[in-house]
Design an enzyme around this catalytic site. Structure first.
Site, mmCIF file in Angstrom:
data_model
loop_
_atom_site.group_PDB
_atom_site.id
_atom_site.type_symbol
_atom_site.label_atom_id
_atom_site.label_comp_id
_atom_site.label_asym_id
_atom_site.label_seq_id
_atom_site.Cartn_x
_atom_site.Cartn_y
_atom_site.Cartn_z
ATOM 1 N N GLU A 177 105.883 -155.222 -16.586
ATOM 2 C CA GLU A 177 106.332 -156.674 -17.209
ATOM 3 C C GLU A 177 105.507 -155.780 -18.929
ATOM 4 O O GLU A 177 104.783 -154.874 -18.621
ATOM 5 C CB GLU A 177 105.686 -157.009 -16.603
ATOM 6 N N PRO A 178 105.599 -157.099 -20.059
ATOM 7 C CA PRO A 178 105.377 -156.313 -21.164
ATOM 8 C C PRO A 178 103.381 -156.494 -20.591
ATOM 9 O O PRO A 178 103.103 -155.018 -21.810
ATOM 10 C CB PRO A 178 105.637 -157.774 -21.679
ATOM 11 N N ALA A 180 101.772 -156.303 -18.081
ATOM 12 C CA ALA A 180 101.186 -155.379 -16.636
ATOM 13 C C ALA A 180 101.880 -154.212 -16.422
ATOM 14 O O ALA A 180 102.969 -153.841 -16.362
ATOM 15 C CB ALA A 180 101.788 -155.959 -15.771
ATOM 16 N N GLU A 437 105.947 -144.225 -12.466
ATOM 17 C CA GLU A 437 105.712 -144.352 -11.007
ATOM 18 C C GLU A 437 104.370 -144.080 -11.082
ATOM 19 O O GLU A 437 103.197 -143.226 -10.155
ATOM 20 C CB GLU A 437 106.285 -143.224 -10.717
ATOM 21 N N THR A 439 100.735 -142.741 -14.529
ATOM 22 C CA THR A 439 101.342 -141.892 -15.240
ATOM 23 C C THR A 439 100.037 -140.512 -15.026
ATOM 24 O O THR A 439 99.535 -140.877 -13.880
ATOM 25 C CB THR A 439 100.130 -142.101 -16.441
HETATM 26 C C1 LIG Z 1 111.957 -144.161 -18.753
HETATM 27 C C2 LIG Z 1 111.402 -145.489 -18.026
HETATM 28 C C3 LIG Z 1 111.502 -146.247 -16.352
HETATM 29 C C4 LIG Z 1 110.425 -146.712 -16.475
HETATM 30 N N1 LIG Z 1 111.769 -147.314 -14.809
HETATM 31 C C5 LIG Z 1 110.198 -148.285 -13.902
HETATM 32 C C6 LIG Z 1 110.925 -149.403 -13.334
HETATM 33 O O1 LIG Z 1 111.975 -148.666 -12.199
HETATM 34 N N2 LIG Z 1 110.233 -150.136 -12.321
HETATM 35 C C7 LIG Z 1 109.185 -150.534 -12.810
HETATM 36 O O2 LIG Z 1 108.820 -151.333 -12.506
HETATM 37 N N3 LIG Z 1 108.377 -149.519 -13.491
HETATM 38 C C8 LIG Z 1 109.215 -148.737 -14.417
HETATM 39 N N4 LIG Z 1 108.955 -147.829 -15.500
HETATM 40 C C9 LIG Z 1 107.182 -147.953 -16.404
HETATM 41 C C10 LIG Z 1 106.146 -147.171 -15.845
HETATM 42 O O3 LIG Z 1 106.024 -147.057 -14.849
HETATM 43 C C11 LIG Z 1 105.496 -147.198 -16.711
HETATM 44 O O4 LIG Z 1 105.561 -147.466 -18.581
HETATM 45 C C12 LIG Z 1 104.041 -146.312 -16.452
HETATM 46 O O5 LIG Z 1 103.713 -146.600 -15.208
HETATM 47 C C13 LIG Z 1 102.792 -147.094 -17.974
HETATM 48 O O6 LIG Z 1 102.878 -148.561 -18.033
HETATM 49 P P1 LIG Z 1 102.396 -148.202 -19.561
HETATM 50 O O7 LIG Z 1 103.896 -147.672 -19.941
HETATM 51 O O8 LIG Z 1 102.494 -149.967 -19.945
HETATM 52 O O9 LIG Z 1 101.043 -147.960 -20.267
HETATM 53 P P2 LIG Z 1 100.225 -148.152 -20.025
HETATM 54 O O10 LIG Z 1 99.384 -149.058 -18.871
HETATM 55 O O11 LIG Z 1 99.568 -148.939 -21.246
HETATM 56 O O12 LIG Z 1 99.126 -146.755 -20.401
HETATM 57 C C14 LIG Z 1 98.879 -145.933 -21.271
HETATM 58 C C15 LIG Z 1 98.265 -145.258 -21.755
HETATM 59 O O13 LIG Z 1 96.710 -145.750 -20.881
HETATM 60 C C16 LIG Z 1 96.239 -144.627 -20.014
HETATM 61 N N5 LIG Z 1 95.528 -145.327 -18.911
HETATM 62 C C17 LIG Z 1 96.026 -146.727 -18.352
HETATM 63 N N6 LIG Z 1 94.889 -147.114 -17.685
HETATM 64 C C18 LIG Z 1 94.400 -146.092 -17.709
HETATM 65 C C19 LIG Z 1 93.035 -145.886 -16.192
HETATM 66 N N7 LIG Z 1 92.860 -147.407 -16.152
HETATM 67 N N8 LIG Z 1 93.169 -144.940 -16.142
HETATM 68 C C20 LIG Z 1 92.923 -143.566 -17.909
HETATM 69 N N9 LIG Z 1 94.067 -143.980 -18.266
HETATM 70 C C21 LIG Z 1 94.710 -144.865 -18.347
HETATM 71 C C22 LIG Z 1 97.674 -144.337 -19.582
HETATM 72 O O14 LIG Z 1 97.591 -142.863 -18.494
HETATM 73 C C23 LIG Z 1 98.657 -144.126 -20.170
HETATM 74 O O15 LIG Z 1 98.206 -142.611 -21.045
HETATM 75 C C24 LIG Z 1 109.655 -147.701 -16.451
HETATM 76 C C25 LIG Z 1 109.235 -146.105 -17.465
HETATM 77 C C26 LIG Z 1 109.438 -145.676 -18.215
HETATM 78 C C27 LIG Z 1 109.239 -145.304 -19.885
#
Ligand SMILES: Cc1cc2nc3c(=O)[nH]c(=O)nc-3n(C[C@H](O)[C@H](O)[C@H](O)COP(=O)(O)OP(=O)(O)OC[C@H]3O[C@@H](n4cnc5c(N)ncnc54)[C@H](O)[C@@H]3O)c2cc1C
Length: 571
Positions: A177-178, A180, A437, A439
């Site tokens: 979600e935005p 989460a 899945e 980072t």
């Molecule tokens: C093309 C695409 C397809 C996707 N498909 C799906 C899907 O099918 N279903 C679904 O549910 N989601 C999906 N996602 C979402 C995806 O799983 C998330 O984008 C990803 O898990 C990262 O979350 P975020 O983008 O909010 O980044 P954030 O959580 O905001 O992270 C930003 C940065 O902070 C770092 N960070 C955050 N927390 C920590 C920590 N505890 N320790 C160290 N570093 C940290 C991260 O590594 C990253 O570098 C998709 C995303 C994309 C781009």
């Protein structure tokens, strides 16, 4: 005729691994299905032969249909029309080809129309599809959701949903979600029980959902009023035919353009609870994500294989200074490094898959009969290993895939930057693998448990005692030295970290320690591969060289890093 399975002999090599005997025996449970289903195998050889034949079909579809469609799908992409997703023409054709060949729901039990395949051939098929088109691999790979239903849903839900996959139903996994992303505990999409209708209703927004307009979706939602953490979340299965969900938009993104990434709005969308309330994140989604991480591991190896092949072909055909560029040391070194990374990450991929296979099959058997003491112990051992190998695989395969794609584009020179060659698309596609899945940073958060609990070290010491060709003893000596160095690095970090109130010092060095472990494990896996195929000797030696240099760099950093240095990095 291009066949992506037959043109890569490493796949058959990994399919023929000795542990397959145990995996198939467990999966087929004394071949009980042979009297019920005409196509069920009668013994081990028969089962392995059917894996081989089906992979040949997958390889053919990849080489003849999915691969050739990849370019047009990348240009055309999907679109949203009146809140619904329309795939690109090629995507539709790919999906129909795989569905018509009975390749959706491959690992589901036969009673639901599946092939009851173990994870190894399923993951291999995912690697093949990804080599052909990484974006399409997502649409096909989301059949993982069916696995989660098979594992945790009631018999009623299984009977309702699972037979649809065999007929071509598509799936989506709605978690993000935005607010989460990495932190899924923050999910707020609301699930409330409507007493009058006697069913759950979903309301809220999901973001970045791959294939969000699928026929069947697994949705993580907050079912417990007043909660704010993971314990208030449950998992639901949503059937698109029942309405209530629309696609607000699809993202305009860098790569995997054929795979629609959707923003979804749920307004009183009816859904069914999967398993028990409150276990949505802590149990079911964890399992779903581990399966999906294996899938991204396969996707990464498939993309890396495609990138390597493109780089090799170009280096042979392009001439400069009067000779083919492949004759320049700078170019052939890059190519060999790429090849080592592909081989090493593939060995890690199938080792991890076998661990998951054994543990998942035991877990499934445990729902049908009581496991004996030895079986229970094995289940625990394999689960412990699978839990720490899965993030290690996702981390290494995705990072290596990016590096291989980067080097392949470099070998193409200016032409690589143009849309004239497939590497431009492959390079863009590779970039997502270490983001979704979880980072790479989040894989480290999961994998560091393997460091602190000593699971990686124990496994390295076990590999140490395995039979090896005596002429390769020089590599074994090197890798034992690396293991001793790794053990010392862990002790050093733990000592300093123990003096601190928080874990910042350990977290700061976590990636270094996890990567040291990963390098050593990959050398051992390649060494084991030499026992069955002498061609791996070169790759084991090259990986050992790289691992030694990379681990020394990390050790130097750890040894020369004082606690007060942390302050220099803080922002
Ligand atoms: C093309 C695409 C397809 C996707 N498909 C799906 C899907 O099918 N279903 C679904 O549910 N989601 C999906 N996602 C979402 C995806 O799983 C998330 O984008 C990803 O898990 C990262 O979350 P975020 O983008 O909010 O980044 P954030 O959580 O905001 O992270 C930003 C940065 O902070 C770092 N960070 C955050 N927390 C920590 C920590 N505890 N320790 C160290 N570093 C940290 C991260 O590594 C990253 O570098 C998709 C995303 C994309 C781009």
């Amino acid at each position: 005729m291009a066949n992506f399975y037959l043109d890569n002999k490493d796949l058959k090599f990994h399919l023929d691994h000795p542990l397959m005997k145990k995996i198939i025996a467990l999966k087929e449970n004394n071949f009980v299905d042979k009297d019920k289903f005409e196509y069920a195998p009668v013994d081990f050889e028969d089962a392995l032969d059917s894996y081989d034949k089906v992979l040949e079909i997958v390889g053919d579809i990849c080489g003849e249909i999915i691969g050739p469609n990849a370019e047009s799908v990348d240009h055309e992409g999907p679109e949203v029309i009146n809140g619904r997703v329309k795939y690109a023409r090629g995507t539709q054709e790919n999906h129909e080809a795989l569905a018509n060949a009975g390749l959706i729901g491959m690992s589901l039990p036969r009673q639901y129309g599946g092939l009851n395949f173990s994870m190894v051939p399923y993951v291999m098929a995912a690697e093949l599809v990804s080599r052909a088109d990484a974006g399409f691999a997502n649409i096909w790979g989301l059949q993982d959701c069916a696995e989660t239903l098979n594992e945790f849903a009631s018999a009623e839900l299984k009977n309702d949903f699972l037979p649809r996959f065999h007929k071509g139903a598509t799936a989506a996994m709605d978690l993000t979600e935005p607010d989460a992303g990495s932190d899924l505990q923050a999910v707020m999409l609301k699930a409330s029980y409507d007493e009058k209708r006697g069913e759950w209703m979903l309301n809220g927004v999901k973001r970045f959902i791959t294939n969000g307009d699928a026929d069947v979706s697994l949705v993580l939602a907050r079912s417990e009023d007043g909660t704010t953490d993971g314990r208030g979340l449950s998992l639901f299965v949503y059937d698109k035919a029942h309405g209530g969900m629309t696609v607000r938009r699809i993202e305009n993104k860098l790569g995997i353009k054929g795979s629609p990434t959707c923003e979804l709005v749920f307004k009183n969308a009816p859904a069914k609870l999967v398993g028990d309330r409150k276990l949505g994140l802590i149990k079911y989604v964890m399992s779903l994500m581990n399966g999906a991480r294996l899938g991204v591991g396969a996707q990464s190896v498939g993309i890396a294989e495609a990138a390597y092949r493109e780089g090799l072909a170009y280096a042979k055909e392009r001439a400069q200074f009067g000779k083919p560029i492949i004759q320049f040391p700078a170019v052939y070194e890059m190519l060999t490094d790429m090849e080592v990374k592909v081989k090493a990450s593939r060995s890690l991929l199938y080792e991890t898959t076998r661990l998951v296979d054994v543990y998942k099959t035991y877990s499934h058997l445990a729902t049908e009969r009581t496991l004996d003491k030895v079986e229970r112990e094995e289940l625990k051992t394999y689960q412990r290993l699978a839990d720490v190998y899965t993030p290690l695989l996702k981390l290494f395969a995705s990072e290596y895939c990016n590096q291989v794609a980067y080097d392949s584009l470099q070998i193409h020179g200016g032409s690589g930057y143009m849309k004239d060659y497939p590497i431009e698309r492959i390079y863009r596609d590779a970039r997502i693998t270490n983001i979704y899945e979880g980072t790479t940073q989040l894989q480290v958060v999961a994998a560091i448990r393997g460091v602190t609990t000593g699971v990686y070290l124990k496994q390295m010491r076990d590999y140490e005692t395995q039979e090896l060709r005596p002429d390769l003893d020089y590599i074994r000596r090197d890798v034992i030295e690396m293991t001793d160095q790794y053990e010392k690095a862990v002790t050093l970090v733990n000592e300093v970290n123990g003096k601190e109130e928080n874990n910042d010092y350990l977290d700061f060095h976590a990636r270094r320690l996890v990567e040291m472990a990963g390098h050593i494990i990959m050398v051992y896996l390649l060494l084991n591969d030499t026992m069955r195929d002498a061609e791996f000797e070169k790759f084991a030696e090259l990986m050992a060289r790289t691992a030694k240099a990379e681990n020394q760099k990390r050790m130097y950093y750890i040894q020369n890093f004082e606690l007060k240095n942390l302050g220099m990095y803080k922002k």
